[in-house]
Design a protein around this motif. Structure first.
Motif: not given
Lengths: 76, 222
Positions: B1-2, B40-43, B79-81
Protein backbone atom coordinates in the motif's frame (compact mmCIF):
# COMPACT_ATOMS: atom_id res chain seq x y z
CA UNK A 1 -11.82 51.09 0.18
CA UNK A 2 -12.22 49.28 3.44
CA UNK A 3 -14.69 46.67 4.57
CA UNK A 4 -15.28 45.13 7.94
CA UNK A 5 -16.53 41.58 8.29
CA UNK A 6 -18.21 40.50 11.52
CA UNK A 7 -18.14 36.75 12.09
CA UNK A 8 -20.35 35.27 14.81
CA UNK A 9 -21.35 31.76 15.82
CA UNK A 10 -24.84 31.09 14.52
CA UNK A 11 -27.74 31.38 16.93
CA UNK A 12 -28.24 28.00 18.54
CA UNK A 13 -24.56 27.00 18.35
CA UNK A 14 -23.26 26.83 21.91
CA UNK A 15 -20.45 29.32 22.54
CA UNK A 16 -18.23 28.05 25.38
CA UNK A 17 -16.01 31.15 25.27
CA UNK A 18 -19.02 33.46 25.52
CA UNK A 19 -20.31 31.42 28.46
CA UNK A 20 -16.93 31.74 30.21
CA UNK A 21 -16.94 35.53 29.70
CA UNK A 22 -20.48 35.73 31.07
CA UNK A 23 -19.39 33.77 34.13
CA UNK A 24 -16.35 36.01 34.65
CA UNK A 25 -18.46 39.17 34.41
CA UNK A 26 -20.76 37.73 37.07
CA UNK A 27 -17.74 36.97 39.28
CA UNK A 28 -16.67 40.64 38.93
CA UNK A 29 -20.01 41.68 40.34
CA UNK A 30 -21.75 42.75 37.13
CA UNK A 31 -25.29 41.54 37.69
CA UNK A 32 -27.82 40.98 34.96
CA UNK A 33 -25.50 39.82 32.16
CA UNK A 34 -27.95 37.45 30.55
CA UNK A 35 -25.82 36.26 27.67
CA UNK A 36 -22.45 36.78 25.98
CA UNK A 37 -21.49 35.71 22.45
CA UNK A 38 -17.93 36.12 21.24
CA UNK A 39 -17.13 36.65 17.57
CA UNK A 40 -14.41 38.21 15.48
CA UNK A 41 -13.95 41.30 13.36
CA UNK A 42 -11.84 41.17 10.20
CA UNK A 43 -10.87 44.44 8.48
CA UNK A 44 -10.08 44.29 4.79
CA UNK A 45 -8.18 46.88 2.73
CA UNK A 46 -9.56 46.39 -0.76
CA UNK A 47 -9.08 47.78 -4.27
CA UNK A 48 -11.70 50.45 -4.95
CA UNK A 49 -14.78 49.04 -6.58
CA UNK A 50 -14.54 45.57 -5.01
CA UNK A 51 -18.13 44.37 -4.96
CA UNK A 52 -19.96 43.22 -1.88
CA UNK A 53 -20.57 39.99 -3.77
CA UNK A 54 -16.80 39.39 -3.98
CA UNK A 55 -16.46 40.04 -0.25
CA UNK A 56 -19.28 37.57 0.38
CA UNK A 57 -17.36 34.97 -1.63
CA UNK A 58 -14.29 35.64 0.58
CA UNK A 59 -16.50 35.02 3.61
CA UNK A 60 -18.04 31.82 2.24
CA UNK A 61 -14.72 30.38 1.11
CA UNK A 62 -12.45 31.33 3.98
CA UNK A 63 -13.33 34.03 6.48
CA UNK A 64 -16.29 32.21 8.02
CA UNK A 65 -17.08 28.53 8.44
CA UNK A 66 -20.71 28.70 7.40
CA UNK A 67 -21.42 25.35 9.06
CA UNK A 68 -21.27 27.08 12.44
CA UNK A 69 -20.76 30.79 11.75
CA UNK A 70 -22.69 33.62 10.17
CA UNK A 71 -21.17 36.86 8.90
CA UNK A 72 -22.13 40.45 8.27
CA UNK A 73 -20.31 42.70 5.78
CA UNK A 74 -19.92 46.41 6.47
CA UNK A 75 -18.45 48.49 3.62
CA UNK A 76 -16.75 51.52 5.15
CA UNK B 1 0.00 0.00 0.00
CA UNK B 2 1.26 3.47 -0.88
CA UNK B 3 0.54 6.21 1.61
CA UNK B 4 1.40 9.89 1.77
CA UNK B 5 1.54 12.01 4.92
CA UNK B 6 0.86 15.71 4.31
CA UNK B 7 3.15 18.11 6.17
CA UNK B 8 1.99 21.66 6.91
CA UNK B 9 3.96 24.29 8.80
CA UNK B 10 2.91 23.47 12.35
CA UNK B 11 2.16 19.78 11.82
CA UNK B 12 3.65 17.84 14.74
CA UNK B 13 2.29 14.30 14.41
CA UNK B 14 3.45 13.77 10.82
CA UNK B 15 6.40 11.58 11.71
CA UNK B 16 4.39 9.60 14.29
CA UNK B 17 1.84 8.94 11.53
CA UNK B 18 4.58 7.82 9.12
CA UNK B 19 6.09 5.48 11.76
CA UNK B 20 2.67 3.91 12.47
CA UNK B 21 1.95 3.39 8.75
CA UNK B 22 5.41 1.95 8.09
CA UNK B 23 5.14 -0.40 11.08
CA UNK B 24 1.94 -1.76 9.54
CA UNK B 25 3.77 -2.31 6.23
CA UNK B 26 2.94 0.78 4.14
CA UNK B 27 5.29 2.49 1.71
CA UNK B 28 5.16 6.07 3.03
CA UNK B 29 6.16 9.38 1.48
CA UNK B 30 6.00 12.80 3.10
CA UNK B 31 4.38 15.54 1.00
CA UNK B 32 4.95 19.25 1.68
CA UNK B 33 1.87 21.49 1.64
CA UNK B 34 3.12 23.64 -1.25
CA UNK B 35 3.31 20.65 -3.58
CA UNK B 36 0.41 20.76 -5.99
CA UNK B 37 0.35 17.02 -6.73
CA UNK B 38 0.33 13.80 -4.74
CA UNK B 39 2.62 10.88 -5.69
CA UNK B 40 1.22 8.61 -8.42
CA UNK B 41 -0.51 5.38 -7.51
CA UNK B 42 -1.40 6.52 -4.03
CA UNK B 43 -3.90 4.50 -1.94
CA UNK B 44 -4.09 6.59 1.23
CA UNK B 45 -3.53 10.21 2.22
CA UNK B 46 -2.98 10.83 5.91
CA UNK B 47 -3.44 14.34 7.30
CA UNK B 48 -1.65 14.45 10.64
CA UNK B 49 -2.22 16.23 13.90
CA UNK B 50 -0.62 19.49 14.91
CA UNK B 51 -1.34 23.19 14.64
CA UNK B 52 -1.16 23.90 10.93
CA UNK B 53 -0.54 27.59 10.25
CA UNK B 54 -0.73 28.26 13.99
CA UNK B 55 -4.49 27.59 14.02
CA UNK B 56 -4.88 31.12 12.59
CA UNK B 57 -8.44 32.14 11.66
CA UNK B 58 -9.85 28.70 12.59
CA UNK B 59 -8.15 25.34 13.16
CA UNK B 60 -7.44 23.82 9.75
CA UNK B 61 -8.94 26.73 7.77
CA UNK B 62 -5.72 27.93 6.12
CA UNK B 63 -4.42 24.39 5.53
CA UNK B 64 -7.69 23.52 3.78
CA UNK B 65 -6.92 26.24 1.18
CA UNK B 66 -3.34 25.11 0.52
CA UNK B 67 -2.40 23.75 -2.95
CA UNK B 68 -2.01 20.17 -1.72
CA UNK B 69 -5.52 20.13 -0.28
CA UNK B 70 -6.96 20.56 -3.77
CA UNK B 71 -5.06 17.39 -4.72
CA UNK B 72 -6.38 15.67 -1.58
CA UNK B 73 -9.96 16.60 -2.53
CA UNK B 74 -9.37 15.23 -6.05
CA UNK B 75 -7.89 12.02 -4.58
CA UNK B 76 -10.97 11.51 -2.40
CA UNK B 77 -13.34 12.35 -5.27
CA UNK B 78 -11.63 9.62 -7.31
CA UNK B 79 -12.46 7.16 -4.51
CA UNK B 80 -9.11 7.33 -2.71
CA UNK B 81 -8.79 6.76 1.03
CA UNK B 82 -7.98 9.51 3.53
CA UNK B 83 -7.33 9.53 7.26
CA UNK B 84 -7.39 12.80 9.19
CA UNK B 85 -6.37 12.77 12.83
CA UNK B 86 -6.84 15.70 15.22
CA UNK B 87 -5.82 18.76 13.17
CA UNK B 88 -6.26 16.45 10.15
CA UNK B 89 -9.92 15.96 11.11
CA UNK B 90 -10.31 19.75 11.39
CA UNK B 91 -8.77 20.14 7.91
CA UNK B 92 -11.15 17.52 6.46
CA UNK B 93 -14.19 19.35 7.84
CA UNK B 94 -12.85 22.70 6.58
CA UNK B 95 -12.44 21.25 3.07
CA UNK B 96 -16.00 19.93 3.23
CA UNK B 97 -14.87 16.31 2.72
CA UNK B 98 -16.47 15.49 6.07
CA UNK B 99 -19.58 17.24 7.46
CA UNK B 100 -19.81 19.31 10.63
CA UNK B 101 -17.19 21.38 12.43
CA UNK B 102 -14.87 21.22 15.46
CA UNK B 103 -15.29 23.97 18.01
CA UNK B 104 -13.41 25.01 21.16
CA UNK B 105 -13.67 22.31 23.88
CA UNK B 106 -16.71 22.88 26.08
CA UNK B 107 -14.49 23.20 29.18
CA UNK B 108 -12.18 25.63 27.27
CA UNK B 109 -9.12 23.64 28.37
CA UNK B 110 -6.57 21.88 26.21
CA UNK B 111 -7.07 18.18 26.94
CA UNK B 112 -4.11 15.80 26.82
CA UNK B 113 -4.86 12.32 28.15
CA UNK B 114 -5.76 8.79 27.13
CA UNK B 115 -9.48 8.23 26.66
CA UNK B 116 -11.71 5.21 26.14
CA UNK B 117 -13.44 5.04 22.78
CA UNK B 118 -16.24 2.74 21.72
CA UNK B 119 -15.96 1.38 18.20
CA UNK B 120 -19.40 2.02 16.71
CA UNK B 121 -18.94 0.26 13.38
CA UNK B 122 -16.52 -2.29 12.00
CA UNK B 123 -17.83 -1.61 8.50
CA UNK B 124 -14.88 0.38 7.10
CA UNK B 125 -11.29 -0.29 6.09
CA UNK B 126 -10.22 1.69 9.17
CA UNK B 127 -12.29 -0.20 11.74
CA UNK B 128 -12.59 -3.71 10.32
CA UNK B 129 -9.83 -4.83 12.71
CA UNK B 130 -12.19 -4.17 15.62
CA UNK B 131 -15.62 -5.44 16.57
CA UNK B 132 -18.45 -2.95 16.93
CA UNK B 133 -18.83 -2.37 20.66
CA UNK B 134 -15.12 -2.83 21.46
CA UNK B 135 -13.63 -0.22 23.79
CA UNK B 136 -10.13 0.96 22.83
CA UNK B 137 -7.79 3.46 24.46
CA UNK B 138 -6.26 6.23 22.36
CA UNK B 139 -4.64 9.48 23.50
CA UNK B 140 -6.32 12.81 22.78
CA UNK B 141 -4.45 16.13 22.68
CA UNK B 142 -6.55 19.03 21.49
CA UNK B 143 -8.12 22.37 22.31
CA UNK B 144 -10.76 22.34 19.58
CA UNK B 145 -12.29 18.87 19.43
CA UNK B 146 -15.89 19.71 20.24
CA UNK B 147 -17.66 18.16 17.26
CA UNK B 148 -20.86 19.83 16.15
CA UNK B 149 -23.22 19.38 13.21
CA UNK B 150 -26.83 20.24 12.47
CA UNK B 151 -29.62 17.80 13.30
CA UNK B 152 -30.06 16.61 9.71
CA UNK B 153 -26.35 15.77 9.45
CA UNK B 154 -26.40 13.93 12.78
CA UNK B 155 -29.41 11.90 11.71
CA UNK B 156 -27.71 11.00 8.42
CA UNK B 157 -24.47 10.00 10.18
CA UNK B 158 -26.44 7.71 12.48
CA UNK B 159 -28.74 6.27 9.81
CA UNK B 160 -25.82 5.56 7.47
CA UNK B 161 -23.69 3.98 10.24
CA UNK B 162 -20.99 6.61 9.72
CA UNK B 163 -20.11 7.30 13.37
CA UNK B 164 -16.86 5.35 13.72
CA UNK B 165 -15.91 6.09 17.35
CA UNK B 166 -17.61 7.66 20.36
CA UNK B 167 -16.10 8.76 23.66
CA UNK B 168 -16.90 6.60 26.68
CA UNK B 169 -16.60 9.71 28.88
CA UNK B 170 -17.07 12.80 26.71
CA UNK B 171 -14.04 15.05 27.36
CA UNK B 172 -14.84 18.00 25.09
CA UNK B 173 -18.59 18.47 24.68
CA UNK B 174 -18.88 16.76 21.28
CA UNK B 175 -22.48 16.24 20.24
CA UNK B 176 -23.62 12.62 20.74
CA UNK B 177 -20.11 11.85 22.15
CA UNK B 178 -18.78 11.72 18.57
CA UNK B 179 -15.00 11.18 18.33
CA UNK B 180 -14.69 10.11 14.68
CA UNK B 181 -16.83 9.95 11.54
CA UNK B 182 -16.73 8.36 8.09
CA UNK B 183 -17.56 9.83 4.70
CA UNK B 184 -20.55 8.55 2.75
CA UNK B 185 -18.36 6.12 0.76
CA UNK B 186 -16.67 5.04 4.05
CA UNK B 187 -13.20 5.79 2.63
CA UNK B 188 -12.51 8.95 4.61
CA UNK B 189 -12.15 8.83 8.40
CA UNK B 190 -11.72 11.91 10.55
CA UNK B 191 -11.14 11.55 14.27
CA UNK B 192 -9.80 13.66 17.13
CA UNK B 193 -8.07 10.85 19.13
CA UNK B 194 -4.65 9.67 17.97
CA UNK B 195 -4.39 6.03 16.80
CA UNK B 196 -0.80 6.70 15.67
CA UNK B 197 0.17 7.41 19.28
CA UNK B 198 -1.13 3.99 20.33
CA UNK B 199 1.00 1.60 18.26
CA UNK B 200 4.00 1.01 20.53
CA UNK B 201 3.87 -0.67 23.94
CA UNK B 202 6.67 1.64 25.06
CA UNK B 203 4.36 4.62 24.52
CA UNK B 204 1.61 3.26 26.71
CA UNK B 205 -0.59 1.11 24.50
CA UNK B 206 -1.08 -0.62 21.19
CA UNK B 207 -4.84 -0.32 20.63
CA UNK B 208 -4.21 1.73 17.49
CA UNK B 209 -2.34 -1.04 15.68
CA UNK B 210 -5.53 -2.76 14.52
CA UNK B 211 -6.62 0.42 12.70
CA UNK B 212 -3.43 0.57 10.62
CA UNK B 213 -3.26 -3.21 10.08
CA UNK B 214 -6.90 -3.32 8.99
CA UNK B 215 -6.31 -0.47 6.58
CA UNK B 216 -3.22 -2.14 5.16
CA UNK B 217 -5.01 -5.48 4.86
CA UNK B 218 -7.94 -4.03 2.99
CA UNK B 219 -5.96 -1.70 0.71
CA UNK B 220 -3.27 -4.24 -0.12
CA UNK B 221 -5.77 -6.90 -1.13
CA UNK B 222 -7.89 -4.39 -3.10
Amino acid sequence: MKARVHVMLKAGVLDPQGAAIQHALGALGFDGVEGVRQGKVIELDLADGTSEETIAQMCDKLLANVVIESYKIEVL
Amino acid sequence: MRAAVIVFPGSNCDRDMAVALKAAGADVSMVWHKDAALPDGLDLVAIPGGFSFGDYLRCGAIAAQSPICQAVVAHVERGGYALGVCNGFQVLTETGLLPGALMRNAGLKFICKTVGLRVQTSDSAFTEGYNAGDVVNYPVAHHDGNYTADDATLEALKAEDRIAFTYEANPNGSVNDIAGILSQNRRVLGMMPHPERAVDAGHGGTDGQALFRGLLGQLTSA
